[in-house]
Design a protein around this motif. Structure first.
Motif, PDB file in Angstrom:
ATOM      1  N   MET A   1       0.835  -1.190   0.000  1.00  0.00           N
ATOM      2  CA  MET A   1       0.000   0.000   0.000  1.00  0.00           C
ATOM      3  C   MET A   1       0.885   1.262   0.000  1.00  0.00           C
ATOM      4  N   GLN A   2       0.600   2.107  -0.945  1.00  0.00           N
ATOM      5  CA  GLN A   2       1.398   3.345  -1.003  1.00  0.00           C
ATOM      6  C   GLN A   2       1.006   4.290   0.132  1.00  0.00           C
ATOM      7  N   GLN A   3       2.000   4.849   0.789  1.00  0.00           N
ATOM      8  CA  GLN A   3       1.754   5.835   1.838  1.00  0.00           C
ATOM      9  C   GLN A   3       2.128   7.205   1.311  1.00  0.00           C
ATOM     10  N   PHE A   4       1.797   8.227   2.077  1.00  0.00           N
ATOM     11  CA  PHE A   4       2.163   9.589   1.691  1.00  0.00           C
ATOM     12  C   PHE A   4       2.913  10.253   2.850  1.00  0.00           C
ATOM     13  N   ILE A   5       3.971  10.940   2.509  1.00  0.00           N
ATOM     14  CA  ILE A   5       4.812  11.547   3.549  1.00  0.00           C
ATOM     15  C   ILE A   5       3.984  12.377   4.525  1.00  0.00           C
ATOM     16  N   ASP A   6       3.026  13.126   3.973  1.00  0.00           N
ATOM     17  CA  ASP A   6       2.284  14.041   4.837  1.00  0.00           C
ATOM     18  C   ASP A   6       1.417  13.322   5.877  1.00  0.00           C
ATOM     19  N   ASN A   7       1.018  12.080   5.583  1.00  0.00           N
ATOM     20  CA  ASN A   7       0.174  11.360   6.554  1.00  0.00           C
ATOM     21  C   ASN A   7       0.965  10.366   7.389  1.00  0.00           C
ATOM     22  N   TYR A   8       2.151  10.059   6.974  1.00  0.00           N
ATOM     23  CA  TYR A   8       2.888   8.971   7.613  1.00  0.00           C
ATOM     24  C   TYR A   8       3.448   9.407   8.955  1.00  0.00           C
ATOM     25  N   ASP A   9       3.366   8.507   9.938  1.00  0.00           N
ATOM     26  CA  ASP A   9       3.896   8.836  11.262  1.00  0.00           C
ATOM     27  C   ASP A   9       5.357   8.379  11.356  1.00  0.00           C
ATOM     28  N   PHE A  10       6.251   9.320  11.255  1.00  0.00           N
ATOM     29  CA  PHE A  10       7.680   8.999  11.271  1.00  0.00           C
ATOM     30  C   PHE A  10       8.259   8.939  12.691  1.00  0.00           C
ATOM     31  N   THR A  11       7.439   9.199  13.690  1.00  0.00           N
ATOM     32  CA  THR A  11       7.961   9.275  15.054  1.00  0.00           C
ATOM     33  C   THR A  11       8.749   8.011  15.414  1.00  0.00           C
ATOM     34  N   LYS A  46      11.444  16.955   6.170  1.00  0.00           N
ATOM     35  CA  LYS A  46      10.127  16.584   6.692  1.00  0.00           C
ATOM     36  C   LYS A  46      10.232  15.369   7.620  1.00  0.00           C
ATOM     37  N   VAL A  47      10.988  14.365   7.207  1.00  0.00           N
ATOM     38  CA  VAL A  47      11.130  13.157   8.031  1.00  0.00           C
ATOM     39  C   VAL A  47      11.750  13.533   9.383  1.00  0.00           C
ATOM     40  N   LEU A  48      12.793  14.352   9.329  1.00  0.00           N
ATOM     41  CA  LEU A  48      13.461  14.741  10.576  1.00  0.00           C
ATOM     42  C   LEU A  48      12.521  15.550  11.469  1.00  0.00           C
ATOM     43  N   GLU A  49      11.801  16.488  10.847  1.00  0.00           N
ATOM     44  CA  GLU A  49      10.863  17.319  11.636  1.00  0.00           C
ATOM     45  C   GLU A  49       9.780  16.485  12.307  1.00  0.00           C
ATOM     46  N   LYS A  50       9.392  15.395  11.609  1.00  0.00           N
ATOM     47  CA  LYS A  50       8.304  14.576  12.155  1.00  0.00           C
ATOM     48  C   LYS A  50       8.815  13.484  13.090  1.00  0.00           C
ATOM     49  N   GLY A  51      10.044  13.645  13.566  1.00  0.00           N
ATOM     50  CA  GLY A  51      10.544  12.729  14.595  1.00  0.00           C
ATOM     51  C   GLY A  51      11.199  11.471  14.072  1.00  0.00           C
ATOM     52  N   GLY A  52      11.550  11.458  12.793  1.00  0.00           N
ATOM     53  CA  GLY A  52      12.224  10.290  12.234  1.00  0.00           C
ATOM     54  C   GLY A  52      13.716  10.531  12.050  1.00  0.00           C
ATOM     55  N   ALA A  53      14.406   9.488  11.597  1.00  0.00           N
ATOM     56  CA  ALA A  53      15.814   9.611  11.210  1.00  0.00           C
ATOM     57  C   ALA A  53      15.909   9.210   9.741  1.00  0.00           C
ATOM     58  N   VAL A  54      16.907   9.738   9.024  1.00  0.00           N
ATOM     59  CA  VAL A  54      17.019   9.377   7.602  1.00  0.00           C
ATOM     60  C   VAL A  54      18.324   8.657   7.300  1.00  0.00           C
ATOM     61  N   ILE A  55      18.196   7.627   6.497  1.00  0.00           N
ATOM     62  CA  ILE A  55      19.365   6.939   5.947  1.00  0.00           C
ATOM     63  C   ILE A  55      19.306   7.258   4.460  1.00  0.00           C
ATOM     64  N   ILE A  56      20.260   8.049   4.005  1.00  0.00           N
ATOM     65  CA  ILE A  56      20.196   8.582   2.642  1.00  0.00           C
ATOM     66  C   ILE A  56      21.070   7.720   1.739  1.00  0.00           C
ATOM     67  N   MET A  57      20.536   7.336   0.587  1.00  0.00           N
ATOM     68  CA  MET A  57      21.350   6.528  -0.344  1.00  0.00           C
ATOM     69  C   MET A  57      21.238   7.087  -1.766  1.00  0.00           C
ATOM     70  N   SER A  58      22.351   6.989  -2.487  1.00  0.00           N
ATOM     71  CA  SER A  58      22.398   7.522  -3.853  1.00  0.00           C
ATOM     72  C   SER A  58      23.519   6.843  -4.635  1.00  0.00           C
ATOM     73  N   HIS A  59      23.522   7.094  -5.930  1.00  0.00           N
ATOM     74  CA  HIS A  59      24.715   6.760  -6.705  1.00  0.00           C
ATOM     75  C   HIS A  59      25.398   8.069  -7.063  1.00  0.00           C
ATOM     76  N   LEU A  60      26.627   7.987  -7.512  1.00  0.00           N
ATOM     77  CA  LEU A  60      27.337   9.162  -8.026  1.00  0.00           C
ATOM     78  C   LEU A  60      28.195   8.671  -9.182  1.00  0.00           C
ATOM     79  N   GLY A  61      27.937   9.196 -10.352  1.00  0.00           N
ATOM     80  CA  GLY A  61      28.710   8.797 -11.529  1.00  0.00           C
ATOM     81  C   GLY A  61      28.481   7.345 -11.902  1.00  0.00           C
ATOM     82  N   ARG A  62      29.443   6.817 -12.659  1.00  0.00           N
ATOM     83  CA  ARG A  62      29.295   5.435 -13.129  1.00  0.00           C
ATOM     84  C   ARG A  62      30.509   4.587 -12.775  1.00  0.00           C
TER      85      ARG A  62
END
Ligand code: AMP
Length: 417
Positions: A1-11, A46-62
């Motif tokens: 089920m898709q959630q939405f950031i604005d409704n999700y409880d990140f606490t 938004k996640v941090l403000e709503k009491g959550g923590a973030v684990i950020i992941m990305s790629h860079l280049g190839r």
């Protein structure tokens, strides 16, 4: 089920967030354009403000293996500055268990480049050039098998998953699509993704007529599927830039040494036939600024676009073309622009592209919805200072192209599905 950031409880929750921090770096590893970092901030904050923590992941280049040139540690400082909290760094995205477990609400952890691992893309690496089909098949099966463990590990760090990486949404990679399976009830789009998807829908699904698409750039071959889709959706299809000459030749025009693709003439004719059948106004350049060399300092003159003399090549749209296109743009309610209408990197051939940017800004002021989607047209509006004068500027090149081809992107399907 898709959630939405604005409704999700990140606490008290940890969110693993796929972002597109594939930013350009100079030879000193300094960021030369941090747009992509800034555009991901609303979601992370938004996640941090709503009491959550973030684990950020990305790629860079190839990178094809671990390579310090492509390390995300080069950008930790800027990400911390933008986020307003010190960002911790995990120097191996597969060994971040302890750091992830120790994260407290309001904290952020950035994982090292996902593409240090072949499993992110799920494509084998290091295969010999002369590898047999069997060997290729076996290598592919092996990386697909280990991809499951790779993705599972990333998922194990968090309670929920957010995809905010529109730039890679057209790829079915580990972190952009497969990971969503581990969060059947806790997966959602970030604000940037949501914005990009809505922008495309605003044109292709809910666009108010008249709808106009302006497609420029170098080659028909790279945008054939885009043209095929748009010709069934829009009222006006403006085709400019290098790709326009294939169409002009297909109409029997003389194009001198202008860029063109003979093998695509039948496709161009097909698109023109569909436009005619559907009553779409397909508008080509009528006047071209030609040059006797592919150089900013070449000799130039204005000629009718269908009568370019031998030895001369079309470099930019002429004033008569621009006047015709301006009328179309200003009488449209919805406008999509992808691709420059001239060799805008050379100042003497940038006028046409600048004029289109100005016309789009004027149309936006008059109430039209304007989307600048993908690659060089984004660079052009940004460079020319019009980025905040249009309705939406996309951050995704290939992803935006595939979206306007009408395809459902794997990164989008993974969240919705
Ligand atoms: P694309 O990546 O397909 O959007 O193409 C962008 C490129 O198209 C830019 O580098 C432009 O310089 C190039 N371009 C635009 N108009 C022309 C033209 N008339 N002749 C050659 N290249 C062009």
């Amino acid at each position: 089920m898709q959630q939405f950031i604005d409704n999700y409880d990140f606490t008290g929750k940890k969110a693993i967030v796929r972002v597109d921090f594939n930013v350009p770096l100079n030879e000193n590893f300094e960021i030369t354009d941090d747009t992509r970092i800034r555009r991901a901030m609303p979601t992370l904050k938004k996640v941090l403000e709503k009491g959550g923590a973030v684990i950020i992941m990305s790629h860079l280049g190839r990178p094809k293996k671990v390579d310090p040139k492509f390390s995300l540690k080069h950008i930790v400082g800027r990400v911390s500055e933008c986020l307003g909290v010190p960002v911790q760094f995990a120097d191996d995205c597969q060994k971040a268990d302890a750091q992830a477990a120790a994260l407290k609400p309001g904290e952020a952890l950035l994982l090292e480049n996902l593409r240090y691992y072949a499993e992110e893309e799920g494509k084998p690496r290091g295969l010999a050039e002369d590898a047999s089909d069997e060997e290729k098949k076996a290598a592919k099966a092996a990386v697909k098998a280990s991809q499951k463990e790779f993705v599972k590990k990333l998922a194990s760090y968090a309670d929920c998953y957010i995809n905010d990486a529109f730039g890679t949404a057209h790829r079915a990679h580990g972190s952009t699509a497969l990971i969503a399976d581990y969060f059947p009830n806790d997966k959602m789009f970030g604000y940037l993704m949501e914005g990009e998807i809505k922008a495309v829908d605003n044109v292709l699904k809910n666009g108010q007529h008249p709808i106009t698409a302006i497609i420029g750039g170098s080659k028909v071959s790279s945008k054939l599927a885009v043209l095929e889709n748009l010709v069934t959706k829009v009222d006006n299809l403006i085709i400019g830039g290098g790709m326009g000459y294939t169409f002009i030749k297909a109409e029997g025009g003389k194009i001198g040494t202008s860029l063109h693709e003979d093998e695509l003439i039948p496709d161009a004719q097909k698109i023109m036939a569909i436009a005619k059948e559907r009553g779409v106004n397909l508008s080509l350049s009528v006047e071209t600024l030609v040059a006797n060399d592919f150089s900013n300092d070449a000799e130039t003159k204005l000629v009718p676009s269908h009568e370019i003399p031998d030895g001369w090549e079309g470099m930019d749209a002429g004033p008569k073309s621009l006047e015709k296109w301006r009328e179309i743009i200003l009488s449209s309610k919805t406008i999509l622009w992808n691709g420059p209408v001239g060799v805008f990197e050379m100042p003497n051939f940038a006028k046409g592209t600048l004029q289109i940017a100005e016309d789009l800004a004027e149309a936006t002021r008059n109430g039209a919805y304007t989307l600048v989607g993908g690659g060089d047209s984004v660079a052009a509006v940004t460079q020319m200072g019009y980025a905040d004068k249009v309705s939406y500027v996309s951050t995704g090149g290939g992803a935006m192209l595939e979206a306007i081809e009408g395809k459902e992107l794997p990164g989008v399907a993974a969240i919705r599905g």
